[in-house]
Design a protein around this motif. Structure first.
Motif, short mmCIF file in Angstrom:
data_model
loop_
_atom_site.label_atom_id
_atom_site.label_comp_id
_atom_site.label_asym_id
_atom_site.label_seq_id
_atom_site.Cartn_x
_atom_site.Cartn_y
_atom_site.Cartn_z
N TRP A 84 -6.83 15.54 -0.24
CA TRP A 84 -6.58 14.79 1.00
C TRP A 84 -7.57 13.64 1.12
N LYS A 85 -8.84 13.91 0.83
CA LYS A 85 -9.87 12.88 0.94
C LYS A 85 -9.58 11.72 -0.03
N ARG A 86 -9.13 12.05 -1.23
CA ARG A 86 -8.80 11.02 -2.22
C ARG A 86 -7.60 10.18 -1.77
N VAL A 87 -6.58 10.84 -1.22
CA VAL A 87 -5.40 10.14 -0.71
C VAL A 87 -5.81 9.17 0.39
N GLU A 88 -6.64 9.63 1.32
CA GLU A 88 -7.10 8.78 2.42
C GLU A 88 -7.87 7.57 1.89
N GLN A 89 -8.74 7.79 0.92
CA GLN A 89 -9.53 6.70 0.36
C GLN A 89 -8.62 5.67 -0.33
N LEU A 90 -7.69 6.14 -1.13
CA LEU A 90 -6.76 5.23 -1.81
C LEU A 90 -5.93 4.43 -0.80
N ALA A 91 -5.47 5.09 0.26
CA ALA A 91 -4.64 4.42 1.26
C ALA A 91 -5.44 3.36 2.02
N ILE A 155 -0.03 10.64 -10.43
CA ILE A 155 1.24 10.17 -9.85
C ILE A 155 1.45 10.82 -8.49
N GLN A 156 1.25 12.11 -8.41
CA GLN A 156 1.45 12.82 -7.14
C GLN A 156 0.49 12.31 -6.06
N VAL A 157 -0.78 12.16 -6.42
CA VAL A 157 -1.78 11.68 -5.45
C VAL A 157 -1.45 10.26 -5.01
N LEU A 158 -1.10 9.41 -5.95
CA LEU A 158 -0.77 8.03 -5.61
C LEU A 158 0.49 7.93 -4.75
N GLN A 159 1.49 8.76 -5.02
CA GLN A 159 2.69 8.75 -4.18
C GLN A 159 2.34 9.15 -2.75
N GLN A 160 1.46 10.14 -2.59
CA GLN A 160 1.02 10.51 -1.24
C GLN A 160 0.25 9.36 -0.61
N ALA A 161 -0.57 8.66 -1.40
CA ALA A 161 -1.34 7.54 -0.87
C ALA A 161 -0.42 6.39 -0.44
N VAL A 162 0.67 6.17 -1.16
CA VAL A 162 1.65 5.15 -0.76
C VAL A 162 2.18 5.47 0.63
N HIS A 163 2.59 6.71 0.83
CA HIS A 163 3.13 7.11 2.14
C HIS A 163 2.07 6.98 3.23
N ARG A 164 0.84 7.37 2.91
CA ARG A 164 -0.23 7.28 3.91
C ARG A 164 -0.56 5.82 4.21
N ALA A 165 -0.61 4.97 3.20
CA ALA A 165 -0.90 3.54 3.42
C ALA A 165 0.19 2.89 4.25
N GLU A 166 1.44 3.28 4.00
CA GLU A 166 2.56 2.74 4.81
C GLU A 166 2.44 3.20 6.26
N SER A 167 2.08 4.45 6.47
CA SER A 167 1.96 4.93 7.85
C SER A 167 0.76 4.30 8.55
N MET A 168 -0.32 4.05 7.82
CA MET A 168 -1.48 3.36 8.40
C MET A 168 -1.11 1.93 8.78
N ARG A 169 -0.33 1.27 7.92
CA ARG A 169 0.12 -0.09 8.21
C ARG A 169 1.00 -0.10 9.45
#
Length: 175
Positions: A84-91, A155-169
């Motif tokens: 989760w922390k990695r996903v948040e950082q990437l996003a 791939i899985q982590v980055l796909q989650q980060a895409v969704h998180r970055a979109e929701s942050m935007r």
């Protein structure tokens, strides 16, 4: 004191001096894979067993550590927290389009491994020494499979980060 000025601390002494007990136990926790007792964490973090136990209890309450019901209790890092922390950082640090581009690159690498080994996933590759005559070829195969598994995980982590970055935007756009 040396001729060049004050004596310098080595890295481990600086770590002990500049980090609190809690921070040192956290550092050790996220750097280990296997469960360990509070006593072992105390040795690794250079603190008292009681100090390690208190820090581990806090880390467990925060969801960063998992505690077993064994005697003595053992603690290990919570892999889902670190993910989760990695996903948040990437996003936070990347745009959704940059993340998508990286996902596409990794998918191409994944497809390359599928083509090279003729199987859909790394666990389907036969890695017995009997199947490969050349030791270097076997070593290369192990390296490939390790990299392939890492690609799949990324791939899985980055796909989650895409969704998180979109929701942050989207959240920023509503404000």
């Amino acid at each position: 004191m040396t001729d060049d000025g004050p004596a310098t601390f080595d890295a481990s002494e600086q770590w002990r001096t500049n980090r609190t007990t809690f921070q040192r136990v956290y550092d050790v926790l996220v750097g280990t894979d296997d469960p360990a007792s509070a006593q072992q964490f105390a040795e690794w973090a250079d603190c008292s067993e009681n100090g390690a136990r208190q820090a581990l209890q806090q880390l467990t309450e925060m969801g960063i550590a998992d505690k077993t019901d064994t005697r003595p209790a053992t603690y290990k890092r919570n892999a889902s927290y670190l993910r989760w922390k990695r996903v948040e950082q990437l996003a936070r640090e990347n745009s959704p389009s940059d993340l998508r581009t990286r996902v596409e690159e990794l998918i191409e690498e994944d497809q390359g491994f599928q083509a090279k080994y003729g199987v859909p996933e790394p666990d389907a590759v036969v890695t017995t020494e009997d199947a490969v005559d050349d030791h270097e070829e076997l070593h290369q195969q192990w390296e490939d499979l390790s990299e392939w598994r890492t690609i799949r995980r990324d791939i899985q982590v980055l796909q989650q980060a895409v969704h998180r970055a979109e929701s942050m935007r989207d959240e920023r756009a509503r404000v």
